[in-house]
Every structure is written in C-alpha cells, then in structure tokens.
Design a protein around this motif. Structure first.
Motif, mmCIF file in Angstrom:
data_model
loop_
_atom_site.group_PDB
_atom_site.id
_atom_site.type_symbol
_atom_site.label_atom_id
_atom_site.label_comp_id
_atom_site.label_asym_id
_atom_site.label_seq_id
_atom_site.Cartn_x
_atom_site.Cartn_y
_atom_site.Cartn_z
ATOM 1 N N ILE A 31 48.961 2.377 33.071
ATOM 2 C CA ILE A 31 49.393 1.547 31.948
ATOM 3 C C ILE A 31 49.986 2.416 30.851
ATOM 4 O O ILE A 31 51.028 2.087 30.267
ATOM 5 C CB ILE A 31 48.222 0.710 31.402
ATOM 6 C CG1 ILE A 31 47.731 -0.278 32.468
ATOM 7 C CG2 ILE A 31 48.620 -0.035 30.142
ATOM 8 C CD1 ILE A 31 46.454 -0.989 32.095
ATOM 9 N N LEU A 32 49.335 3.543 30.558
ATOM 10 C CA LEU A 32 49.826 4.428 29.502
ATOM 11 C C LEU A 32 51.174 5.052 29.873
ATOM 12 O O LEU A 32 52.033 5.249 29.006
ATOM 13 C CB LEU A 32 48.792 5.500 29.185
ATOM 14 C CG LEU A 32 47.495 4.985 28.559
ATOM 15 C CD1 LEU A 32 46.530 6.132 28.308
ATOM 16 C CD2 LEU A 32 47.766 4.203 27.290
ATOM 17 N N ALA A 33 51.381 5.352 31.154
ATOM 18 C CA ALA A 33 52.679 5.876 31.593
ATOM 19 C C ALA A 33 53.769 4.830 31.366
ATOM 20 O O ALA A 33 54.872 5.155 30.897
ATOM 21 C CB ALA A 33 52.615 6.278 33.058
ATOM 22 N N ASP A 34 53.473 3.578 31.684
ATOM 23 C CA ASP A 34 54.437 2.503 31.439
ATOM 24 C C ASP A 34 54.657 2.298 29.943
ATOM 25 O O ASP A 34 55.770 1.985 29.504
ATOM 26 C CB ASP A 34 53.962 1.204 32.077
ATOM 27 C CG ASP A 34 54.002 1.251 33.594
ATOM 28 O OD1 ASP A 34 54.721 2.116 34.143
ATOM 29 O OD2 ASP A 34 53.327 0.423 34.236
ATOM 30 N N LEU A 35 53.603 2.468 29.159
ATOM 31 C CA LEU A 35 53.708 2.341 27.706
ATOM 32 C C LEU A 35 54.658 3.399 27.140
ATOM 33 O O LEU A 35 55.509 3.103 26.290
ATOM 34 C CB LEU A 35 52.321 2.466 27.075
ATOM 35 C CG LEU A 35 52.230 2.428 25.558
ATOM 36 C CD1 LEU A 35 52.635 1.069 25.025
ATOM 37 C CD2 LEU A 35 50.812 2.747 25.120
ATOM 38 N N ILE A 36 54.547 4.621 27.617
ATOM 39 C CA ILE A 36 55.441 5.696 27.175
ATOM 40 C C ILE A 36 56.883 5.391 27.563
ATOM 41 O O ILE A 36 57.808 5.571 26.769
ATOM 42 C CB ILE A 36 54.973 7.051 27.757
ATOM 43 C CG1 ILE A 36 53.647 7.453 27.109
ATOM 44 C CG2 ILE A 36 56.034 8.129 27.569
ATOM 45 C CD1 ILE A 36 52.964 8.615 27.771
ATOM 46 N N THR A 37 57.071 4.893 28.786
ATOM 47 C CA THR A 37 58.419 4.540 29.236
ATOM 48 C C THR A 37 59.017 3.434 28.366
ATOM 49 O O THR A 37 60.179 3.514 27.956
ATOM 50 C CB THR A 37 58.398 4.100 30.709
ATOM 51 O OG1 THR A 37 57.859 5.162 31.501
ATOM 52 C CG2 THR A 37 59.778 3.737 31.205
ATOM 53 N N ALA A 38 58.227 2.409 28.089
ATOM 54 C CA ALA A 38 58.708 1.303 27.251
ATOM 55 C C ALA A 38 59.060 1.811 25.855
ATOM 56 O O ALA A 38 60.063 1.391 25.271
ATOM 57 C CB ALA A 38 57.657 0.202 27.179
ATOM 58 N N ASN A 39 58.260 2.720 25.330
ATOM 59 C CA ASN A 39 58.530 3.275 24.000
ATOM 60 C C ASN A 39 59.832 4.078 23.999
ATOM 61 O O ASN A 39 60.646 3.960 23.078
ATOM 62 C CB ASN A 39 57.364 4.142 23.549
ATOM 63 C CG ASN A 39 57.469 4.530 22.097
ATOM 64 O OD1 ASN A 39 57.953 3.765 21.284
ATOM 65 N ND2 ASN A 39 57.018 5.731 21.777
ATOM 66 N N ARG A 40 60.041 4.882 25.030
ATOM 67 C CA ARG A 40 61.273 5.679 25.119
ATOM 68 C C ARG A 40 62.519 4.802 25.251
ATOM 69 O O ARG A 40 63.589 5.168 24.773
ATOM 70 C CB ARG A 40 61.195 6.633 26.303
ATOM 71 C CG ARG A 40 60.267 7.792 26.060
ATOM 72 C CD ARG A 40 60.267 8.772 27.196
ATOM 73 N NE ARG A 40 59.340 9.852 26.915
ATOM 74 C CZ ARG A 40 58.800 10.618 27.842
ATOM 75 N NH1 ARG A 40 59.111 10.449 29.107
ATOM 76 N NH2 ARG A 40 57.970 11.569 27.498
#
Length: 64
Positions: A31-40
């Motif tokens: 989930i956190l990896a996807d969160l970082i991607t969404a933020n970028r």
C-alpha cells in the motif's frame, strides 16, 4: 404495455450486504509503495484513498 418494476437495492442495503464479510487488505508495504507512486504522479485522490487504506491495514483507529 406495462413496464415491470426493476427492484434495486438501496444504498444502505448494498453497504450492509458488502460489509457482512471482511475483505482482506494487501500488506502495508504494498500500500505504501502505491501511495508513493500516487504522490509522484500528483494523484491527490489516490493519495487520500491509499493513506486511509494504510491506516485500516495497520489496524489502528483514525484519531488515536
């Protein structure tokens, strides 16, 4: 010619039916990896949804 009524569940009934069985959440690191991607990518709605999902998956209560 009479049209037959199509019965559709109300929103409350649909939410109740969906909440009968818990759905497994993905692991927090995913989930956190996807969160970082969404933020970028600048996806503000995705960031918000994933942040809430991370809190749910970690088992914590919001506001603690």
């Amino acid at each position: 010619m009479s049209a037959s009524l199509v019965r559709r569940p109300t929103e409350d009934a649909a939410v109740h039916a969906a909440s009968r069985s818990p759905r497994p959440l993905p692991p927090v690191p995913a989930i956190l990896a996807d969160l970082i991607t969404a933020n970028r990518l600048g996806d503000r709605e995705g960031v918000c949804l994933l942040a809430h999902r991370a809190v749910r998956a970690s088992g914590g209560e919001v506001g603690e």
